[in-house]
Design a protein around this motif. Structure first.
Motif, mmCIF file in Angstrom:
data_model
loop_
_atom_site.group_PDB
_atom_site.id
_atom_site.type_symbol
_atom_site.label_atom_id
_atom_site.label_comp_id
_atom_site.label_asym_id
_atom_site.label_seq_id
_atom_site.Cartn_x
_atom_site.Cartn_y
_atom_site.Cartn_z
ATOM 1 N N HIS A 192 46.051 61.232 -28.547
ATOM 2 C CA HIS A 192 45.377 61.786 -27.690
ATOM 3 C C HIS A 192 44.493 63.190 -28.048
ATOM 4 C CE1 HIS A 192 47.546 59.632 -24.670
ATOM 5 N NE2 HIS A 192 46.667 59.438 -23.994
ATOM 6 N N HIS B 208 53.263 58.081 -21.288
ATOM 7 C CA HIS B 208 53.536 56.702 -21.898
ATOM 8 C C HIS B 208 55.078 56.593 -22.319
ATOM 9 C CE1 HIS B 208 49.213 56.110 -21.569
ATOM 10 N NE2 HIS B 208 49.223 57.372 -22.103
ATOM 11 N N HIS C 228 50.779 61.097 -15.755
ATOM 12 C CA HIS C 228 50.229 60.482 -16.906
ATOM 13 C C HIS C 228 51.227 60.466 -18.118
ATOM 14 C CE1 HIS C 228 46.404 59.586 -19.765
ATOM 15 N NE2 HIS C 228 47.557 59.128 -20.275
ATOM 16 N N PHE D 95 47.866 51.550 -21.821
ATOM 17 C CA PHE D 95 47.260 52.146 -22.992
ATOM 18 C C PHE D 95 47.142 51.329 -24.074
ATOM 19 C CE2 PHE D 95 49.556 55.385 -25.984
ATOM 20 C CZ PHE D 95 48.171 56.318 -26.113
ATOM 21 N N GLU E 170 44.354 53.279 -17.744
ATOM 22 C CA GLU E 170 43.579 54.542 -17.986
ATOM 23 C C GLU E 170 42.307 53.790 -18.593
ATOM 24 O OE1 GLU E 170 44.243 57.457 -21.259
ATOM 25 O OE2 GLU E 170 46.348 56.499 -21.233
#
Ligand code: ZN
Length: 340
Positions: free
Chosen positions: A14, A48, A46, A73, A145
């Motif tokens: 990210h 993962h 949010h 993702f 997303e």
């Protein structure tokens, strides 16, 4: 989902370009902040978890995280076929949800084709065909997303198609804003959503920073902030944003994934807010309630599922498999030096 694979960066997941030179993130030990957040409940909208360990689940549960959302993702390398999308989507509503429940955390997810892989058009076409099979499943609280990465025409095409899908399914939209050219990408994402007739109160714009927040809030969208070590937002900056804008339509998340990230970003930020004199009610809104209100529009979130605490039975099975391997006992004592 982030960088061009040819670029080398310390944290490609990210990561965003950052003008900061000093780390905006400082580690604090659990003992330093446990009392500050005692009794608080957190919702991470949010994260993962397929990339995280059981230690993370245990630490999150201990720190007060009672529920989370796992957005679909990019897995860090391009998928080579439709089957790996299918298996991944199935795991988000299957094994990963089960695994989370075994650590006392309610697991929701959002489903979507990520922007990077939208650039593989032949595969993206196939993914669009199967997405409707997943977005209507129980516990799917949005389409996400989705949005822009490199801001290519293919990304725009599949972003638009998925906005239509969300509209049809009456699901909130979770937008990943690009790391490069963030301001422009964020504006463009919002303009396109409005063009498709989507009510901004159904759209969560993620990975905001000081440069984007005002416009996102002014237009009526939800503004999510990712507390991510070194790159996106340090939590000291986050405290300042909340001081400036208040809690309305603002939420924070960890976006912890397979990169260097922190699944405890929310409890740590709550503790920091408390230290800086931010009210308990404001902390509750930005670390818990606003996420529930935004994604709850899906009709899929029933807070009684997690507000009363969980009965955890770690010997439970999912399709015949439990999280216990080879005769393990449930929940070993983590602070013990001796591992039996
Ligand atoms: Zn993410």
């Amino acid at each position: 989902m982030c960088l061009n694979p040819n670029e080398t960066a310390p944290n490609p997941s990210h990561f965003e370009e950052s003008e900061e030179t000093a780390a905006a993130h400082r580690d604090i030990a659990w003992n330093d902040y446990r009392d500050l957040i005692k009794g608080m409940r957190f919702f991470d909208p949010h994260i993962h978890m397929v990339s995280r360990t059981t230690d993370d689940y245990q630490a999150m549960h201990q720190a007060g995280i009672v529920a989370l959302i796992e957005p679909a993702f990019w897995v860090g390398q391009p998928r080579t076929g439709l089957s790996s999308f299918k298996d991944y989507y199935s795991s988000l509503v299957g094994w990963e949800r089960f695994r989370s429940s075994q650590f006392g955390i309610k697991h929701y997810c959002t489903m979507g084709l990520n922007s990077r892989e939208a650039n593989n058009e032949p595969l993206a076409e196939q993914v669009m065909e199967i997405l409707p099979l997943y977005i209507y499943k129980e516990g799917v609280v949005g389409v996400g997303e989705i949005g822009f990465d490199d801001q290519t025409p293919a990304e725009e095409k599949y972003y638009r198609l998925q906005l239509e899908l969300a509209k049809e399914a009456k699901l909130p939209v979770q937008i990943h804003t690009p790391h490069r050219d963030k301001k422009k990408g964020t504006e463009r994402s919002m303009a396109i959503a409005i063009e498709h007739g989507i009510d901004p109160s159904w759209v969560i714009v993620d990975h905001n920073n000081e440069e984007t927040v005002k416009s996102v809030l002014d237009k009526g969208f939800w503004a999510a902030f990712t507390i991510y070590p070194f790159t996106k937002m340090g939590n000291e900056r986050m405290v300042k944003v909340v001081e400036q804008y208040g809690p309305e339509r603002i939420m924070i998340n960890s976006a912890a994934d397979w990169g260097i990230s922190d699944p405890l970003a929310i409890p740590k930020t709550a503790a920091l807010m408390k230290m800086k004199g931010i009210s308990d009610e404001t902390i509750r809104l930005v670390t818990y309630q606003n996420a529930i209100d935004a994604f709850g529009k899906s009709g899929q979130i029933d807070v009684t599922d997690f507000e009363g605490g969980y009965e955890i039975d770690q010997s439970a099975k999912f399709h015949g498999n439990s999280i216990l391997r080879g005769g393990q006992q449930p929940a070993p004592v983590k602070d013990s030096l001796v591992i039996r």
